[in-house]
Design a protein around this motif. Structure first.
Motif, PDB file in Angstrom:
ATOM      1  N   LYS A 145      44.220  14.725  41.229  1.00 44.09           N
ATOM      2  CA  LYS A 145      43.498  14.917  39.967  1.00 44.09           C
ATOM      3  C   LYS A 145      42.435  16.000  40.113  1.00 44.09           C
ATOM      4  CE  LYS A 145      42.013  14.159  35.778  1.00 44.09           C
ATOM      5  NZ  LYS A 145      42.815  14.560  34.596  1.00 44.09           N
ATOM      6  N   VAL A 146      41.710  15.974  41.232  1.00 43.80           N
ATOM      7  CA  VAL A 146      40.703  17.005  41.488  1.00 43.80           C
ATOM      8  C   VAL A 146      41.372  18.382  41.593  1.00 43.80           C
ATOM      9  CG1 VAL A 146      38.976  17.825  43.153  1.00 43.80           C
ATOM     10  CG2 VAL A 146      39.050  15.402  42.518  1.00 43.80           C
ATOM     11  N   ALA A 147      42.514  18.430  42.243  1.00 44.07           N
ATOM     12  CA  ALA A 147      43.259  19.687  42.348  1.00 44.07           C
ATOM     13  C   ALA A 147      43.638  20.212  40.961  1.00 44.07           C
ATOM     14  CB  ALA A 147      44.512  19.483  43.205  1.00 44.07           C
ATOM     15  N   ASP A 148      44.034  19.297  40.090  1.00 39.60           N
ATOM     16  CA  ASP A 148      44.398  19.699  38.723  1.00 39.60           C
ATOM     17  C   ASP A 148      43.182  20.254  37.972  1.00 39.60           C
ATOM     18  OD1 ASP A 148      46.927  18.760  39.272  1.00 39.60           O
ATOM     19  OD2 ASP A 148      46.677  16.859  38.196  1.00 39.60           O
ATOM     20  N   ILE A 149      42.015  19.621  38.166  1.00 49.07           N
ATOM     21  CA  ILE A 149      40.796  20.077  37.488  1.00 49.07           C
ATOM     22  C   ILE A 149      40.427  21.490  37.924  1.00 49.07           C
ATOM     23  CG2 ILE A 149      38.291  19.681  37.316  1.00 49.07           C
ATOM     24  CD1 ILE A 149      38.937  16.650  37.520  1.00 49.07           C
ATOM     25  N   HIS A 196      42.507  23.654  39.397  1.00 51.35           N
ATOM     26  CA  HIS A 196      43.673  24.543  39.368  1.00 51.35           C
ATOM     27  C   HIS A 196      43.972  25.130  40.747  1.00 51.35           C
ATOM     28  CE1 HIS A 196      43.439  24.165  35.034  1.00 51.35           C
ATOM     29  NE2 HIS A 196      42.197  24.612  35.050  1.00 51.35           N
ATOM     30  N   ILE A 197      43.923  24.252  41.738  1.00 48.23           N
ATOM     31  CA  ILE A 197      44.257  24.650  43.109  1.00 48.23           C
ATOM     32  C   ILE A 197      45.198  23.594  43.690  1.00 48.23           C
ATOM     33  CG2 ILE A 197      42.116  25.954  43.499  1.00 48.23           C
ATOM     34  CD1 ILE A 197      40.985  23.528  44.953  1.00 48.23           C
ATOM     35  N   SER A 198      45.650  23.815  44.905  1.00 45.89           N
ATOM     36  CA  SER A 198      46.579  22.866  45.530  1.00 45.89           C
ATOM     37  C   SER A 198      45.825  21.666  46.104  1.00 45.89           C
ATOM     38  CB  SER A 198      47.351  23.552  46.654  1.00 45.89           C
ATOM     39  OG  SER A 198      46.473  23.865  47.735  1.00 45.89           O
ATOM     40  N   ILE A 199      46.546  20.568  46.254  1.00 45.35           N
ATOM     41  CA  ILE A 199      45.949  19.378  46.857  1.00 45.35           C
ATOM     42  C   ILE A 199      45.554  19.659  48.306  1.00 45.35           C
ATOM     43  CG2 ILE A 199      48.175  18.398  47.558  1.00 45.35           C
ATOM     44  CD1 ILE A 199      47.005  15.609  46.967  1.00 45.35           C
ATOM     45  N   GLU A 200      46.305  20.540  48.970  1.00 48.80           N
ATOM     46  CA  GLU A 200      45.971  20.901  50.352  1.00 48.80           C
ATOM     47  C   GLU A 200      44.611  21.588  50.439  1.00 48.80           C
ATOM     48  OE1 GLU A 200      50.296  20.264  50.145  1.00 48.80           O
ATOM     49  OE2 GLU A 200      48.926  21.504  48.943  1.00 48.80           O
ATOM     50  N   GLU A 201      44.316  22.421  49.447  1.00 50.08           N
ATOM     51  CA  GLU A 201      43.020  23.103  49.432  1.00 50.08           C
ATOM     52  C   GLU A 201      41.884  22.121  49.145  1.00 50.08           C
ATOM     53  OE1 GLU A 201      40.933  27.141  47.590  1.00 50.08           O
ATOM     54  OE2 GLU A 201      43.015  26.639  47.077  1.00 50.08           O
ATOM     55  N   LEU A 242      32.912  17.902  36.271  1.00 49.93           N
ATOM     56  CA  LEU A 242      33.322  18.608  37.484  1.00 49.93           C
ATOM     57  C   LEU A 242      33.734  20.047  37.199  1.00 49.93           C
ATOM     58  CD1 LEU A 242      35.301  15.965  39.580  1.00 49.93           C
ATOM     59  CD2 LEU A 242      32.861  16.500  39.560  1.00 49.93           C
ATOM     60  N   SER A 243      34.167  20.322  35.981  1.00 48.01           N
ATOM     61  CA  SER A 243      34.568  21.690  35.648  1.00 48.01           C
ATOM     62  C   SER A 243      33.385  22.661  35.727  1.00 48.01           C
ATOM     63  CB  SER A 243      35.197  21.739  34.249  1.00 48.01           C
ATOM     64  OG  SER A 243      34.240  21.476  33.247  1.00 48.01           O
ATOM     65  N   HIS A 244      32.163  22.123  35.777  1.00 48.09           N
ATOM     66  CA  HIS A 244      30.957  22.948  35.892  1.00 48.09           C
ATOM     67  C   HIS A 244      30.326  22.862  37.289  1.00 48.09           C
ATOM     68  CE1 HIS A 244      30.910  23.695  31.565  1.00 48.09           C
ATOM     69  NE2 HIS A 244      31.155  22.409  31.388  1.00 48.09           N
ATOM     70  N   ILE A 245      30.977  22.151  38.201  1.00 53.90           N
ATOM     71  CA  ILE A 245      30.436  21.914  39.542  1.00 53.90           C
ATOM     72  C   ILE A 245      31.374  22.508  40.581  1.00 53.90           C
ATOM     73  CG2 ILE A 245      29.844  20.119  41.250  1.00 53.90           C
ATOM     74  CD1 ILE A 245      27.892  20.141  38.974  1.00 53.90           C
ATOM     75  N   SER A 246      30.827  23.179  41.573  1.00 55.90           N
ATOM     76  CA  SER A 246      31.659  23.731  42.639  1.00 55.90           C
ATOM     77  C   SER A 246      32.243  22.617  43.505  1.00 55.90           C
ATOM     78  CB  SER A 246      30.834  24.671  43.512  1.00 55.90           C
ATOM     79  OG  SER A 246      31.551  25.017  44.685  1.00 55.90           O
ATOM     80  N   LEU A 247      33.486  22.818  43.918  1.00 55.12           N
ATOM     81  CA  LEU A 247      34.137  21.868  44.830  1.00 55.12           C
ATOM     82  C   LEU A 247      33.369  21.755  46.152  1.00 55.12           C
ATOM     83  CD1 LEU A 247      36.618  20.019  45.151  1.00 55.12           C
ATOM     84  CD2 LEU A 247      37.900  22.009  45.972  1.00 55.12           C
TER      85      LEU A 247
END
Length: 255
Positions: A229-233, A235-240, A191-196
């Motif tokens: 966990k996705v937010a941590d990957i 580096h954004i907020s869970i709200e985002e 996921l670190s190489h894939i856009s959210l």
């Protein structure tokens, strides 16, 4: 904050009181949008009942799970197809190929998969794909059926970066669930190489509970742990994460 569980089998809980509590915990955790994949003929009525009870929160799919594609699959497909008449269906799913449990049914799994893709195209609906130990077989059919109006989700994505990019190139979003919280899964690296922008969230409850509930029955309220966990990957907020993945789900399902 609104979280969307794009894949949950909440209807498997048949005890009314326990089911009510499942939904109560969902809403307490801001999991307000729940997409219900169909698996066989018997689950149709269960999904219908939840949609009737929670019309603003539950959204139905129709499909035959690849593990339920047996000798009588043509009869089952006909029943499921007929059940779609007169009601709102948001996706054809879950459909696909599963070679983990039974490789001997590959031929009829492929036939059933193609048939249900045709339903989706005719109805202009997305598809939600179950793919287990069958990436090559699933991609082969998706390449054959490729079209501007064929879209959807590769449910419970656990593949590598190449498979992720292949799915995205074909117009599919990756369904990210509890596996992303497992230390040795390696999904965080992919996921670190894939856009959210290419992801949606899911639980696949009651399966694949995230840490800290791994090994226990999963539920949709636990989506908050996956989102964190996705937010941590990223580096954004869970709200985002909630905002982006819910927006992605709206693009897919048109609701």
């Amino acid at each position: 904050m609104v979280l969307t569980d794009t894949h949950t089998h909440l209807y498997y809980e048949t005890d009314a009181e326990k089911q009510d509590l499942l939904f109560q915990r969902c809403f307490e955790n801001k999991v307000n949008r729940l997409f219900l994949p169909n698996v066989d003929v018997s689950s149709i009525a269960k999904i219908d009942a939840l949609v009737e009870k929670y019309p603003d929160n539950c959204f139905a799919m129709a499909g035959l799970h690849p593990c339920d594609v047996k000798e009588d699959y043509e009869i089952l497909l006909k029943e499921i197809y007929q059940s779609m008449a007169g009601k709102k269906i948001y996706a054809i799913g879950e459909i696909g190929i599963d070679l983990y449990w039974d490789k001997s049914t590959l031929d009829i799994q492929q036939t059933a998969f193609r048939e249900q893709i045709k339903w989706a195209k005719a109805a202009k609906l997305p598809i939600v794909i179950h793919c287990r130990e069958a990436f090559d077989e699933v991609f082969e059919i998706l390449e054959e059926e490729k079209a501007d109006d064929l879209r959807g989700i590769l449910h419970c994505f656990t593949g590598n970066l190449e498979q992720a990019n292949h799915a995205i190139a074909l117009g599919f979003y990756l369904g990210i669930g509890g596996v992303v919280t497992y230390k040795k899964a390696g999904l965080d690296e992919v996921l670190s190489h894939i856009s959210l922008d290419n992801l949606v969230l899911e639980t696949d409850s009651p399966y694949l509970a995230p840490v800290p509930f791994r090994g226990k029955p999963n539920e949709s309220s636990y989506l908050v742990y996956i989102a964190q966990k996705v937010a941590d990957i990223y580096h954004i907020s869970i709200e985002e994460v909630a905002a982006i993945t819910t927006a992605n789900s709206k693009k897919i399902f048109n609701v």
